[in-house]
Design a protein around this motif. Sequence first.
Motif, PDB file in Angstrom:
ATOM      1  N   ARG B  10      21.633 -25.580 -20.873  1.00  0.00           N
ATOM      2  CA  ARG B  10      21.375 -24.325 -20.181  1.00  0.00           C
ATOM      3  C   ARG B  10      20.589 -23.368 -21.052  1.00  0.00           C
ATOM      4  O   ARG B  10      20.621 -23.440 -22.281  1.00  0.00           O
ATOM      5  N   ASN B  12      20.101 -20.396 -23.150  1.00  0.00           N
ATOM      6  CA  ASN B  12      21.109 -19.747 -23.968  1.00  0.00           C
ATOM      7  C   ASN B  12      20.575 -18.420 -24.477  1.00  0.00           C
ATOM      8  O   ASN B  12      19.475 -18.352 -25.012  1.00  0.00           O
TER       9      ASN B  12
ATOM     10  N   ARG D 135      36.260 -28.664 -32.617  1.00  0.00           N
ATOM     11  CA  ARG D 135      35.533 -27.521 -33.168  1.00  0.00           C
ATOM     12  C   ARG D 135      35.770 -27.423 -34.669  1.00  0.00           C
ATOM     13  O   ARG D 135      34.863 -27.149 -35.451  1.00  0.00           O
ATOM     14  N   PHE D 197      36.474 -18.058 -36.428  1.00  0.00           N
ATOM     15  CA  PHE D 197      36.752 -18.310 -35.016  1.00  0.00           C
ATOM     16  C   PHE D 197      37.458 -19.621 -34.737  1.00  0.00           C
ATOM     17  O   PHE D 197      38.204 -19.737 -33.780  1.00  0.00           O
ATOM     18  N   PRO D 201      42.774 -21.191 -32.936  1.00  0.00           N
ATOM     19  CA  PRO D 201      43.148 -22.266 -31.999  1.00  0.00           C
ATOM     20  C   PRO D 201      43.581 -23.541 -32.706  1.00  0.00           C
ATOM     21  O   PRO D 201      44.550 -24.185 -32.285  1.00  0.00           O
ATOM     22  N   GLN D 264      48.533 -10.898 -29.486  1.00  0.00           N
ATOM     23  CA  GLN D 264      48.891 -12.232 -28.979  1.00  0.00           C
ATOM     24  C   GLN D 264      50.240 -12.223 -28.268  1.00  0.00           C
ATOM     25  O   GLN D 264      51.106 -11.416 -28.572  1.00  0.00           O
ATOM     26  N   HIS D 265      50.378 -13.150 -27.349  1.00  0.00           N
ATOM     27  CA  HIS D 265      51.653 -13.288 -26.658  1.00  0.00           C
ATOM     28  C   HIS D 265      52.447 -14.464 -27.160  1.00  0.00           C
ATOM     29  O   HIS D 265      53.611 -14.614 -26.848  1.00  0.00           O
ATOM     30  N   ARG D 266      51.774 -15.344 -27.896  1.00  0.00           N
ATOM     31  CA  ARG D 266      52.479 -16.515 -28.400  1.00  0.00           C
ATOM     32  C   ARG D 266      52.696 -16.395 -29.900  1.00  0.00           C
ATOM     33  O   ARG D 266      51.821 -15.971 -30.634  1.00  0.00           O
ATOM     34  N   LEU D 269      50.199 -18.270 -32.217  1.00  0.00           N
ATOM     35  CA  LEU D 269      48.877 -17.650 -32.312  1.00  0.00           C
ATOM     36  C   LEU D 269      48.946 -16.401 -33.177  1.00  0.00           C
ATOM     37  O   LEU D 269      48.031 -16.113 -33.950  1.00  0.00           O
TER      38      LEU D 269
ATOM     39  N   PHE E  96      30.698 -27.937 -24.489  1.00  0.00           N
ATOM     40  CA  PHE E  96      31.191 -26.633 -24.925  1.00  0.00           C
ATOM     41  C   PHE E  96      30.208 -25.584 -24.464  1.00  0.00           C
ATOM     42  O   PHE E  96      29.008 -25.796 -24.493  1.00  0.00           O
ATOM     43  N   LYS E  97      30.733 -24.473 -24.060  1.00  0.00           N
ATOM     44  CA  LYS E  97      29.817 -23.401 -23.680  1.00  0.00           C
ATOM     45  C   LYS E  97      28.968 -23.033 -24.894  1.00  0.00           C
ATOM     46  O   LYS E  97      27.775 -22.878 -24.828  1.00  0.00           O
ATOM     47  N   ARG E  98      29.624 -22.835 -26.003  1.00  0.00           N
ATOM     48  CA  ARG E  98      28.895 -22.597 -27.245  1.00  0.00           C
ATOM     49  C   ARG E  98      29.848 -22.873 -28.387  1.00  0.00           C
ATOM     50  O   ARG E  98      31.039 -23.090 -28.177  1.00  0.00           O
ATOM     51  N   LEU E  99      29.278 -22.847 -29.581  1.00  0.00           N
ATOM     52  CA  LEU E  99      30.124 -23.177 -30.729  1.00  0.00           C
ATOM     53  C   LEU E  99      31.138 -22.077 -30.989  1.00  0.00           C
ATOM     54  O   LEU E  99      32.266 -22.328 -31.370  1.00  0.00           O
ATOM     55  N   LEU E 100      30.692 -20.868 -30.759  1.00  0.00           N
ATOM     56  CA  LEU E 100      31.590 -19.752 -31.054  1.00  0.00           C
ATOM     57  C   LEU E 100      32.423 -19.421 -29.824  1.00  0.00           C
ATOM     58  O   LEU E 100      31.873 -19.027 -28.800  1.00  0.00           O
ATOM     59  N   PRO E 101      33.705 -19.600 -29.869  1.00  0.00           N
ATOM     60  CA  PRO E 101      34.517 -19.440 -28.663  1.00  0.00           C
ATOM     61  C   PRO E 101      34.994 -18.021 -28.475  1.00  0.00           C
ATOM     62  O   PRO E 101      36.177 -17.782 -28.314  1.00  0.00           O
ATOM     63  N   ARG E 103      36.392 -15.093 -26.921  1.00  0.00           N
ATOM     64  CA  ARG E 103      37.125 -14.910 -25.664  1.00  0.00           C
ATOM     65  C   ARG E 103      37.422 -16.223 -24.948  1.00  0.00           C
ATOM     66  O   ARG E 103      37.678 -16.228 -23.765  1.00  0.00           O
ATOM     67  N   LYS E 104      37.301 -17.322 -25.655  1.00  0.00           N
ATOM     68  CA  LYS E 104      37.606 -18.581 -24.969  1.00  0.00           C
ATOM     69  C   LYS E 104      38.748 -19.293 -25.677  1.00  0.00           C
ATOM     70  O   LYS E 104      38.967 -19.104 -26.860  1.00  0.00           O
ATOM     71  N   ASN E 105      39.442 -20.113 -24.944  1.00  0.00           N
ATOM     72  CA  ASN E 105      40.529 -20.907 -25.509  1.00  0.00           C
ATOM     73  C   ASN E 105      41.573 -20.065 -26.194  1.00  0.00           C
ATOM     74  O   ASN E 105      42.168 -20.454 -27.180  1.00  0.00           O
ATOM     75  N   LYS E 106      41.717 -18.854 -25.709  1.00  0.00           N
ATOM     76  CA  LYS E 106      42.801 -18.055 -26.268  1.00  0.00           C
ATOM     77  C   LYS E 106      43.887 -17.891 -25.214  1.00  0.00           C
ATOM     78  O   LYS E 106      44.679 -16.969 -25.263  1.00  0.00           O
ATOM     79  N   GLN E 108      47.102 -18.269 -22.830  1.00  0.00           N
ATOM     80  CA  GLN E 108      48.505 -18.337 -23.242  1.00  0.00           C
ATOM     81  C   GLN E 108      49.175 -19.572 -22.682  1.00  0.00           C
ATOM     82  O   GLN E 108      50.143 -19.488 -21.948  1.00  0.00           O
TER      83      GLN E 108
END
Lengths: 499, 238, 105, 460, 110
Positions: B10, B12, D135, D197, D201, D264-266, D269, E96-101, E103-106, E108
Motif C-alpha cells: 500500500r 505508505n 516483531r 515499541f 507486547p 494499562q489495564h493488564r 503490560l 503488518f501494517k507497519r513495523l512500528l505498532p 496504537r496497535k496490539n495494545k 486488553q
Amino acid sequence: MFAGGWLLVIILLSSLIPGLIIFSLEEDRHVFRSVLNMSGALLKIILVLIMDVGILFGQSYEVRLRLLVDIELVLHADPLSALFCTLSSVLWLLTTLYAIGYLENSPNRSHFFGFFSLCVSVTTGIALAGNLITFLLFYEMLTLTTYPLIIHRGTEQALKAGSHYLIYTFSGGSIFLFSVIWLQTLTGPIDFMAGGFSPALIQAYPTQMTILFLFLFIGVGVKAALIPLHGWLPAAMIAPAPVSALLHAVAVVKAGAFGIIRIVLDVYGIKNMQSLNLLPILGFAAAATILYGSVKALQQDDLKRRLAYSTVSQVSYIALGVSMADQSAALIGGLVHLVHQGIMKITLFFCAGNLAETLGIHKVSQMKGVAKRMPLTMLAFSVGAFGMIGVPPTAGFISKWYLGIGSLESQAWWVLAVLVISSFLNALYFLPIIIKSWFQERDQPYPDEKQFDTFETHWMLLIPPLVTACIILIIGLVANSEFSPLSWVRFIVEDYLLQ
Amino acid sequence: MSSHNTYPERKNSLALPVILLTSGLFLLLSYTLLSIEQAGGLAAQVQSALPKSGAESPVTAVLLNFRGYDTLLEVMVLFLSILGAWSIGRASLPQALIKTSTIQISCVRLLIPLMILIAFYLVWQGTRFAGGAFQGGSILAAAGVLLLVSDFPKLIQIHSIHLRLGFILGPVTFILIAFYCIFTNKTFMAYPAAIVSQLLLFIEIACAISIGLTLAALFAGGRPAQESSIAQRKGSTL
Amino acid sequence: MDTALNFYILTFFDLTLITALLWLAYQSLSTDNIFKAVILFVSFGLLMALAWVRLHAPDVALAEAALGAGLTGPLFLAAYRRMEKLQKKERRLERNDEQENDEQS
Amino acid sequence: MAPILIPLGGGLLSFIFYRKGFSISLLASIVGISLRTDGPSLLMLLMTGVTSITITLYAAGYFSFRIASPSKPGRHERQLQFFWPLWMILLGSLNGLFLAGDIFNIYVTLELIGLSAVALSALSAKPSSQIAAFRYLLVSLLGSLSYLLGIAFLYKTYALLDLDMLRLVPPMKGAHTAFALMSVGLMLKTALFPMHFWLPPAHANALAPVSAILSALVVKASFYLLFRFWFDIFNDLVTPGALFVIGLLGTGAVFWGSIQALRQHRMKLLIAYSTVAQLGYLFIAFPLTQIQEKLYWLPVICMAMGHGFAKTAMFMASGAIFLHVKHDRINELTGVRAYLPVTVFAYTIAGVNLMGLPPSGGFIAKWMLIYAAFEMHKWWWGIVIMLGSLLAAAYVYRVVSKLYVMPPDTIIIEKKAHSMLLEWPPLFLAILSLILGILAPYMVSILLLSKKLVSIGGIM
Amino acid sequence: MITTLIYSVTGIALFCMGFTALILCSHLLRKILAINFMASGVFLLLITTAYSPDPALLDPVPQAMVLTGIVVSVSTTALALVLACRVQETTGSAVFKRLLPFRKNKGQKD
C-alpha cells in the motif's frame, strides 16, 4: 564502634523480629501472637531504659554501616533520641495491649500486628538515626509500614485515604531525598551533632542553604502535618483506633516533628539558623498551623476528625518551641511537648476508640450522657482534654508554661498571643464534649452497644487510657523531680545551649 | 491462482521521510567510507601462525582454530534455529513441489550418493582450499531437501530421536574436543599440536553432518508429527 | 599495457556486476509478486557468489552459492507455499464463516 | 528433549568455567579470541546466576502447575519440552556475552541471545505473542546488523577485534561512524525510547518465566555492552552532546514508560512498560557518569541488578497470580491477598525497589546519580529522577492498592500443589533487591577487584 | 583500490535499500527478504576490507567472519520464516501494517 552500639541494634530487632514472626503466623494463633507482641514490647522498654541510664552516665552508643564512601548508615543514641525512643516504646506497649483487645475476632490480625511491630521498629529507627541518610531511610520505611495499617479495613474510603497519604508522603519524601543529597554535595557526609555544620558553609552558600532548609522543612513538614501539607491526616482517620492512636501520638506525626527538631538543632544548628534568619519562618508556619488546626477542629462533628485537627494544631507547638530555640525555656517547652502531646493524644484516641467499639459512638453530637455509661473512659478522656487545654496540674500546662516564658523572654508577643488564642480554642472544642458527656442526660439509645461483665468495656481497652491518664497527671505534678520528661529535656537543652 | 502471488504494498505515508532518511544514511556512510584510511589487516599474523594451526587454508585456520570459539557459537546458532523452529510449529512439507515419478526417484537415487560424496570431499579438502564444514553441510542439506521433496516414504518414519541426536552431534563433538584440550593443553580449545589436523577434520565432519541435517529439517519447517503426539500422549496420562 | 587493459576489463566487469546486483535487489524488494521476489533473491545470491569469487573469497563464494542461494531460496519458497496454502484455507473459511475475522483483531 | 538438554545444558553451563580465565585461543596472538572478566562483568554474571537459579526453580513450579491443570492437553508439555534447552542456551550465551572480549564474538553471542529470546517469547501460543515475537525478531536482527555494519567500519579503520586492544587505539576517521552504528544497534536491543515499541507486547505476552528472563536479563545484556562501549572502550569518541541526547532519550523513556504503565489495564503490560521506564534511568546515567571516578559502574550496576531482581520478582508474582485467578486485569485483582499472601508481599517489596526507596539497589543508584547531578551542576537530571520515582510509586501503587483490598465476599480459592515454587522464588528475589543497598560495599569491592583481573588470554 | 571502493559502496547501498524496505514493506516475507539484503550488504563491506589484488595479502579474518555471518543469517532467516508462517496461521494474516505498532496490539486481551 563502641561495644554498647549493639544495644541499639537489639532495640531495633526487639520489635522487628516479633513483627516478622507474626507475619508468618496462622490467623488463629491468637495466644502466641499476643505473648510475642507483649514480650517484645516489654523487652524493648527494658532495653531502652538500660540505654537511658547509660546515656545519663555519659555512655555513648553508636553503630556504623558504611555502604559507600558517602553513604553511611549510623545508629546513634543521644539524649534527644533517648527521649523519643522511650516515649515510643512505652506507648507501644500500651497500644499493643489496646490493639489486642480492640481487634479481637477481626480478620487479618497477623497482617495487622506484623505491620504494627514493623512500624514501631521504624519509629525507633527514626529516633536512633545518627545522620540524615539513616533518618531518611527510616522515614521512607515509615510511610511503607503505615500504609497497610491505614488501608487495613480495605474499604473504598480507606483506599482513598491511603492514596492521599501516599501522595503526600511520597512527594514530601522525594523532596526530602533530593534536598538531602543536595545538602550532602555541599557539606559532605554529616552526622547529627549539636551545633550543626560549620558556619563557614553558610557564608559560602547562603542562598542555597536557605532554599535547602525550606526544602527539608517541606519534606518533614508533610509528616508533621503543617499546613498546607496536612491534608492526609484527617483522611487517615479511617484507620482502626489503635492505628490512629499510634499515628498521631507516636509514629508519623512525631517523626515529622522530630525531623524538624533534628534539622534545626543538629543539622543546621541554632547559630546557623539565626544567621540565616530562618527561625521566624518556622515560627510563622507553626503559628499558622496551630490556629488553623484549632479552628478546623472546632468545626468537626466526627470525634476522631476533631482529634485529628487537634493534632495538627498541637504538634506545631513543638515547631513553635523550636522556632525560639535561642531561648532555653521555649526550647524546653517545645521538646517536652513532644512527650506530653504524645501521651495526651494517645489517651484521647484510646477513649474515642472505646466509645466507638463499645457504644458505636463516632460523633460528638451523640455523646450526651456517655459518662454515666462509661465513667472511667470519660475520666481518662477528660484528663487528656484538660491537658490539651493546658489546665494545671496536667502535663499540657507544663509545656504551655515553658513556651509562654520563652516567648516572654524573647519578647515575641505574637507567640504569646497565639498561645492564648489557641488555648482558648482548645477549650472551646474540648469543653463541650466534657460537659455533654458528664452533665447532660442521654436522650437517644446508643447506636451499637455491647455489654461486658466486670467493667464498662473490655479490660484491655480500659487499662491503657487509664494508665496514660495517670501518667499525664503524674508528669504534670512531679515535673520538677529528677525522672520527669521535663528534667530530661532540660538535660538535652543544656547540651544544645552550650554550643 | 496467480492473484495470490501478488501483495501490492500500500501507499505508505512514511515512504518519503524514510527514503530521505536512508538516502541520508547512505551518503553519510559512503562519505565516511571514502575518508577511512584502511588499516592493514591481519593477513600477516595469520600467515605466521598458520603452520601451527593444523590447516593449510588460512580461512579454515581462522574459522576452526584461531576463532574456533566463534564457530562453536555459530554452530549453536544453527542448532538454536532448529530448536526454535521445532518449538514454534509442526512440520508441514510443501508437497508436490515436483511431481514424483519413477524417473525422478531413480534420478534421486543416483544423485544422493553423489552429493554425499561431494559433500565429504568438500569437507575433507576444506583444510587445504576453499570449502569446509558449512559448504559440505549445505550440500548434504541439499540432498536432504531433494529427498524431502521427492516424497521418500521412509523419510517420514525417521524417529525424532535420531534427528535430535544428529542435530547435537556437531556442537557436542566440538565442545567435547574443546574440553579435551583442557586436559592436554590446560586451555580450552587449544588443540594439541600433534593431532591438530585430525581433530579439525573430525570436528568438521561432525559439524557437516549436523549442519546438513539441521538445514534439511529447517526446510521441513517444524517438528515431526510424532513429536507432538508423544507430548499429547503424555498429557493425556498425566 | 596488458595490466591496464586487464584493469579496465575488470572494472567494467565490476560495474556490470554491481549494477546487476543493485537492480536485482531493487526489483526483488519492489515487485508486487512475492514469488518473483524470491526468485530474484535467489538470482541475486548467485550473482553475489560471483562477486565473492571476484573479491578472492572462494570459501565465501561456495558458502553463498550453497547456503545463501541454494538453501535460503528453497526455504523461502517452502514458506511461501505454506503461507499460500494457509491463505487459501483462510479465504475459504472467511467465505463460510465471518467469525474468523474477530480473532484477528 | 532430555537427551538434548543434558549435554547441551552441561556444555553451555560450562561457560561459567570461563570465569577462571581459560583462554580460548590456541595462539597468544591478536587473531585469537579472548575472554575477559573484570568487576562489572563479574557482577553481571553474579546477577545472571542468582536470577537464573531462581527463575529455573520458578519455571519448574510454573510448568508443573500448568500441566497439572491442563486447559489444552499437550500444549504445556510442549512448552516445557522446549523451554529448558532454549533457556539453557540463552543463559549460556548471556554468560558468554558478559565474558566476551572480542567485538565479533559479541555479535555471534548477541545473535544467540536474540534468537533464543525470540523463540522463548513465541512459546506462548497466543496469536498476540506470535506477532510480538516476530516483531521482536525483526528488531533484534536489525539491531545485530547495525552492530555488524559498525564492526565492518571498525575493522576497516583499525583491523582489530579485541576489546582491550581497541581501548588503546587513538580515535580515527570512521571510528565515530562505527561507534554510532554499533550504539544504535545496541540501543535498539535495549529498547531505548523511542525504539522501545517492540518491548511491551513481547514481554507482556510471553509466559511468566519468559517475561522475567526477557525483562531482567536480556535487555540488561545489551545495555551492559552499550555502557562498556561508551565509557570503557570507546570513551575517547564520546562527546557531551551525545551524552546529553542519550540523557534526553532516557528522560523520554522514564516519562513515556511510566505514563503508559499508568494507563494499562493488564498487570503484565504495566510491568512491561515499567521496564521501559526503568531502562530510561539507566540511560539518564549516561550524562552523569564521571569517568575519572573509579566507581562509575556502580550506579548502573546497582540499578541494573536491583531492577533485574525486582522485575523478575514482579513478573513471577504476576504469573503466580495469573495461574490462580486466570486473568491479570488490575481492577479485578482484589482479594488475591487471601490466598497468595507471599506473592503479594513479594510484589510489594519489588515495587518498593522500583520506587527507589532505601535501602534498595535502586536507592543507591538514584542517590549516586542525583549526587553526581549536583556535583556536575546538572541538577535538572536529579529532578527528572525524582519525578520518575514518584511516577513509579504511582504505578506500583495502582496494582498494590488493589492487591491489598479484601472485599468481604472474597472467595478463597484453594491453593494447589506446587505453589511453594511459585511463591517463594519471587519473595527471595524481592528481598534481595531490597537489601541490595546494604550489599553495596561488597559490590564495590568486586568492582575494584576487577582492576587486577583485566583480560585473560588473547594478547600477551 | 577502486574495486574495494565500488564494492563497498554497493554494500552500503544494499544495506540502506534493505533498511528502507524493512520499514516500508508490510508483508512478512518481504521484511525477511529485506533483512537478507541488508546482511548481504554488510558482508560485502566486510569482504572488501579483506580484498587485496595480491592473494598473499588477503586477510582471512573478515572472510571467516562473513562465513559465520552467512550461516547466522541463514539460521535466522529459517527461524523467521517458520515464525512468519506461524503468525499467518494464528492471526490469518501475513501483513503488518507497519513495523512500528503505534496504537496497535495494545489490546486488553488475555
